[in-house]
Design a protein around this motif. Structure first.
Motif, PDB file in Angstrom:
ATOM      1  N   LYS A 142     -27.567  19.789 -14.773  1.00  0.00           N
ATOM      2  CA  LYS A 142     -27.615  20.135 -16.197  1.00  0.00           C
ATOM      3  C   LYS A 142     -28.001  21.594 -16.415  1.00  0.00           C
ATOM      4  O   LYS A 142     -28.927  22.095 -15.783  1.00  0.00           O
ATOM      5  CB  LYS A 142     -28.637  19.248 -16.913  1.00  0.00           C
ATOM      6  CG  LYS A 142     -28.174  17.811 -17.025  1.00  0.00           C
ATOM      7  CD  LYS A 142     -29.068  16.993 -17.935  1.00  0.00           C
ATOM      8  CE  LYS A 142     -28.667  15.524 -17.894  1.00  0.00           C
ATOM      9  NZ  LYS A 142     -28.912  14.881 -16.586  1.00  0.00           N
ATOM     10  N   VAL A 143     -27.273  22.258 -17.311  1.00  0.00           N
ATOM     11  CA  VAL A 143     -27.617  23.628 -17.697  1.00  0.00           C
ATOM     12  C   VAL A 143     -27.396  23.775 -19.197  1.00  0.00           C
ATOM     13  O   VAL A 143     -26.850  22.882 -19.839  1.00  0.00           O
ATOM     14  CB  VAL A 143     -26.762  24.681 -16.946  1.00  0.00           C
ATOM     15  CG1 VAL A 143     -26.859  24.500 -15.451  1.00  0.00           C
ATOM     16  CG2 VAL A 143     -25.307  24.624 -17.378  1.00  0.00           C
ATOM     17  N   LYS A 144     -27.833  24.928 -19.736  1.00  0.00           N
ATOM     18  CA  LYS A 144     -27.652  25.171 -21.167  1.00  0.00           C
ATOM     19  C   LYS A 144     -26.563  26.224 -21.387  1.00  0.00           C
ATOM     20  O   LYS A 144     -26.319  27.066 -20.524  1.00  0.00           O
ATOM     21  CB  LYS A 144     -28.961  25.669 -21.777  1.00  0.00           C
ATOM     22  CG  LYS A 144     -30.077  24.653 -21.671  1.00  0.00           C
ATOM     23  CD  LYS A 144     -31.225  24.989 -22.621  1.00  0.00           C
ATOM     24  CE  LYS A 144     -32.392  24.046 -22.386  1.00  0.00           C
ATOM     25  NZ  LYS A 144     -33.078  24.360 -21.098  1.00  0.00           N
ATOM     26  N   VAL A 145     -25.929  26.140 -22.565  1.00  0.00           N
ATOM     27  CA  VAL A 145     -24.901  27.114 -22.921  1.00  0.00           C
ATOM     28  C   VAL A 145     -25.470  28.523 -22.778  1.00  0.00           C
ATOM     29  O   VAL A 145     -26.602  28.791 -23.205  1.00  0.00           O
ATOM     30  CB  VAL A 145     -24.420  26.883 -24.375  1.00  0.00           C
ATOM     31  CG1 VAL A 145     -23.555  28.052 -24.856  1.00  0.00           C
ATOM     32  CG2 VAL A 145     -23.635  25.584 -24.466  1.00  0.00           C
ATOM     33  N   GLY A 146     -24.714  29.407 -22.163  1.00  0.00           N
ATOM     34  CA  GLY A 146     -25.138  30.798 -21.999  1.00  0.00           C
ATOM     35  C   GLY A 146     -25.823  31.061 -20.676  1.00  0.00           C
ATOM     36  O   GLY A 146     -26.025  32.219 -20.298  1.00  0.00           O
ATOM     37  N   GLU A 147     -26.180  29.989 -19.943  1.00  0.00           N
ATOM     38  CA  GLU A 147     -26.872  30.205 -18.665  1.00  0.00           C
ATOM     39  C   GLU A 147     -25.888  30.553 -17.542  1.00  0.00           C
ATOM     40  O   GLU A 147     -24.730  30.132 -17.559  1.00  0.00           O
ATOM     41  CB  GLU A 147     -27.676  28.957 -18.268  1.00  0.00           C
ATOM     42  CG  GLU A 147     -28.942  28.805 -19.090  1.00  0.00           C
ATOM     43  CD  GLU A 147     -29.871  27.703 -18.602  1.00  0.00           C
ATOM     44  OE1 GLU A 147     -31.092  27.892 -18.687  1.00  0.00           O
ATOM     45  OE2 GLU A 147     -29.378  26.646 -18.149  1.00  0.00           O
ATOM     46  N   THR A 148     -26.398  31.307 -16.578  1.00  0.00           N
ATOM     47  CA  THR A 148     -25.598  31.611 -15.392  1.00  0.00           C
ATOM     48  C   THR A 148     -25.997  30.652 -14.269  1.00  0.00           C
ATOM     49  O   THR A 148     -27.166  30.304 -14.119  1.00  0.00           O
ATOM     50  CB  THR A 148     -25.825  33.056 -14.915  1.00  0.00           C
ATOM     51  OG1 THR A 148     -27.239  33.297 -14.888  1.00  0.00           O
ATOM     52  CG2 THR A 148     -25.165  34.049 -15.846  1.00  0.00           C
ATOM     53  N   VAL A 149     -24.995  30.237 -13.513  1.00  0.00           N
ATOM     54  CA  VAL A 149     -25.212  29.225 -12.477  1.00  0.00           C
ATOM     55  C   VAL A 149     -24.726  29.758 -11.138  1.00  0.00           C
ATOM     56  O   VAL A 149     -23.709  30.451 -11.070  1.00  0.00           O
ATOM     57  CB  VAL A 149     -24.408  27.949 -12.818  1.00  0.00           C
ATOM     58  CG1 VAL A 149     -24.468  26.940 -11.681  1.00  0.00           C
ATOM     59  CG2 VAL A 149     -24.930  27.319 -14.088  1.00  0.00           C
ATOM     60  N   ARG A 150     -25.482  29.441 -10.102  1.00  0.00           N
ATOM     61  CA  ARG A 150     -25.031  29.772  -8.741  1.00  0.00           C
ATOM     62  C   ARG A 150     -24.938  28.479  -7.944  1.00  0.00           C
ATOM     63  O   ARG A 150     -25.901  27.713  -7.896  1.00  0.00           O
ATOM     64  CB  ARG A 150     -26.020  30.731  -8.078  1.00  0.00           C
ATOM     65  CG  ARG A 150     -25.668  31.057  -6.618  1.00  0.00           C
ATOM     66  CD  ARG A 150     -26.642  32.037  -5.993  1.00  0.00           C
ATOM     67  NE  ARG A 150     -26.532  33.352  -6.599  1.00  0.00           N
ATOM     68  CZ  ARG A 150     -27.570  34.087  -6.993  1.00  0.00           C
ATOM     69  NH1 ARG A 150     -28.805  33.632  -6.876  1.00  0.00           N
ATOM     70  NH2 ARG A 150     -27.378  35.274  -7.531  1.00  0.00           N
TER      71      ARG A 150
END
Ligand SMILES: [Cu+2]
Length: 474
Positions: free
Chosen positions: A239-247
């Motif tokens: 789970k992540v939030k809109v606008g977050e960067t993911v690796r």
């Protein structure tokens, strides 16, 4: 005698040249640093990764990794005797810094039956540590290495038969961060693909044995992320939030298949190709070799459920390589509008169908087993159209929730799956005029998914057997 000596000298000379070649490479020669202090490596289970390294110096890192052989689920209702590094598949994630001096301890749990070892692709040295770590059950071995090269590396067991140890889940990732560290991102996850070979076909319930013939032919029954069908779906989605960067630290243990790793619904802004230092941009699908890796980074611009797949796509929808990353937050209509209209469009042509697969003969399942198997068939086969909550999509896919379409005759579900369905139908007072392709499932699988639907989604219960389905086919 003299000739033999000359030959030896020649071999020595050639190996010197090669060693020099390696040392000339800037990335390894300038690495040996003064070691300050000592720490014990934090190890994590997928999809979690240890925290980024904030040190700006090399240290001594002690890694304690235990091999555990244990029965775990390959899919709901299907178990397998996995051999693991750290108790899970993939093995524990190890995170160190370039230049670190690693003191590696491999422990083989006393309850295990077999010897194991470890070959870390991050190691410059004989077998990546394999020979130094050959460990009998109830023993612990130790060796040390300096992490010369930065990168994301696979580690795996290399005990004969090597293919079988890997096929049973013995692989994981070790990240060697470059000295300057990796750029900051909001969230990091660990995803590792693997292919599995079982005596029974995909979804066949119970404890499954390793199938050497299928492994040799490279015809896996399961291709999964993080050791299990559904390890990253539903409640277990990342789970992540809109606008977050993911690796994503992506690995591929194999043993056989190469992965065409893709995330449906986003684009990789950066890919560290093959887990090395070359960074590519704006990538849709990246190859992850067996025994290799890739690091992908992307920004999650809009709310959605991103789907991780091996884009060799039958593996995804029929063998399990499907994961989810849920992006939650406000819609950004300027980037993605969602559906703006849905009009009727009719064209010529009969309902589509897929080729038949041979039916699997196996002993009848209990109702409980059917409910478990049915649930996973539902999520891999029906959910794409009828949705996870069974409510369908207005105007396109009818609901299975409290459906009056099959309420009076439970065998309707099986008939629909066997033959497909097209033309006008009415479900709970609303008309639908779509096409459902016939689904290629075995009689037992159809019985399970029918039973699952009858006992869920507010329907009034009941049970369908494989024998019922066989009759319906006639
Ligand atoms: Cu092993």
């Amino acid at each position: 005698m003299k000739k033999g000596f000359k030959l030896l000298a020649l071999v020595f000379f050639i190996s010197l040249i090669f060693t020099n070649c390696k040392r000339n490479n800037e990335s390894s020669s300038s690495v040996i640093e003064k070691i300050k202090g000592e720490e014990i490596a934090v190890l994590t289970e997928a999809p979690n990764v240890p925290p980024p390294i904030t040190r700006n110096y090399a240290t001594k890192v002690i890694v304690n990794l235990e091999v555990i052989e244990k029965e775990m689920e390959m899919m709901d209702g299907v178990t397998y005797n996995f051999w693991t590094f750290g108790g899970s598949v993939p093995g524990s994630f190890i995170r160190i810094r370039q230049g670190d001096f690693v003191e590696f301890h491999l422990k083989n749990n006393p309850n295990n039956k077999l010897p194991h070892n470890i070959d870390l692709h991050a190691v410059s040295g004989q077998g990546g540590g394999a020979a130094a770590t050959f460990t009998a059950p109830g023993h612990e071995t130790q060796f040390s290495f300096t992490a010369l090269n930065a990168g994301l590396y696979i580690y795996h067991c290399a005990t004969a038969p090597v293919g079988m140890h890997i096929a049973n889940g013995m692989y994981g990732l070790i990240l060697v961060e470059p000295k300057e560290g990796l750029p900051k991102v909001d969230k990091e996850f660990y995803v590792c693909q693997g292919d599995f070979y079982t005596k029974g076909t995909y979804g066949e319930a119970g404890l499954q044995q390793f199938d050497m013939d299928k492994a040799l032919k490279e015809q896996p029954d399961y291709v999964v992320f993080n050791g299990k069908v559904g390890s990253l779906t539903g409640d277990k989605s990342m789970k992540v939030k809109v606008g977050e960067t993911v690796r994503l630290f992506v690995g591929n243990g194999g043993p056989n298949l190469v992965s065409s790793f893709h995330v449906i619904g986003d684009i990789f802004d950066n890919v560290y190709v093959e887990g090395g230092s070359l960074v590519n941009h704006n990538v849709q699908t990246t190859l992850v070799p067996a025994g290799g890796s890739a690091i992908t980074e992307f920004k999650c611009d809009v709310p959605s459920t991103l789907i991780l797949v091996d884009h060799s796509i039958f593996r995804t929808f029929n063998k399990g390589s499907l994961g989810m990353l849920k992006v939650e937050g406000e819609e950004v209509k300027a980037i993605y509008s969602g559906q703006q209209d849905d009009r009727i469009y009719q064209s010529e042509g009969a309902p589509q169908s897929m080729p038949d697969v041979p039916k699997v003969a196996s002993k009848p399942l209990t109702k409980e087993e059917k409910l478990i198997q049915g649930k996973s068939i539902y999520s891999s086969t029906c959910q794409a159209c009828h949705q996870a909550d069974g409510k369908g999509i207005g105007g396109a896919f009818p609901p299975l929730v409290s459906s009056d379409y099959f309420a009076s005759d439970p065998s309707t579900i099986a008939k629909t799956i066997i033959h497909g369905l097209s033309g006008k139908i009415t479900v709970n007072g609303k008309t639908y005029d779509g096409v459902m392709p016939k689904q290629t499932l075995s009689d037992a699988q159809i019985a399970s998914v029918s039973t699952y639907i009858l006992n869920n989604f507010g329907n009034k219960g009941g049970e369908v057997t494989a024998a019922d389905v066989t009759k319906l086919r006639k």
